[in-house]
Motif scaffolding. Structure first.
Motif: not given
Ligand SMILES: [Cu+2]
Length: 133
Positions: A83, A121, A123, A125-126
């Motif tokens: 992602c 990203c 989501m 997350m990164y």
């Molecule tokens: Cu992600």
């Protein structure tokens, strides 16, 4: 007697290999973990280029860049199927799917000192951060 010698030498070999692998991993990882990695900055004809690699996250995670210079973000992907290829830069209203492999250029106007730019990203997350000073 012979078997014991073989077993002992195999154990020694395996532990040496293990140590070598651990050491090489640590040295490969450490450049990405530094807070301000200057190695991903270049200045070409007055244009500041910031290179970020996207694969299983973004690296380097933190970049200390120059303020007051027209800037291009160069996002590299190489067999990136996670992602981190779905990139968002909220402050620019940027949202894009990066190609699995290739370079994506994002032009920024020159940034004021103290500005920080965050990429995520899809989501969240990164992420990566570029600080301009
Ligand atoms: Cu992600």
């Amino acid at each position: 007697m012979k078997i014991t010698t073989i077993v002992i030498s195999v154990i020694i070999t395996i532990s040496l290999l293990g140590a070598a692998i651990l050491l090489s991993r640590e040295s490969a990882n450490s450049p990405n973990n530094t807070a301000a990695d200057a190695g991903n900055l270049s200045l070409i004809d007055g244009q500041q280029i910031i290179t970020i690699n996207a694969k299983g996250g973004y690296s380097p995670k933190f970049t200390a860049a120059k303020a007051g210079v027209p800037t291009t973000l160069k996002i590299n992907t190489q067999n990136t199927f996670d992602c981190s290829s779905a990139l968002t830069i909220p402050s620019l209203g940027y949202q894009n799917y990066l190609p699995p492999s290739g370079e994506t250029l994002i032009n920024l106007p020159s940034q004021q000192a103290g500005t920080s730019l965050r990429g995520l990203c899809s989501m969240g997350m990164y992420n990566f951060t570029v600080n301009f000073n």
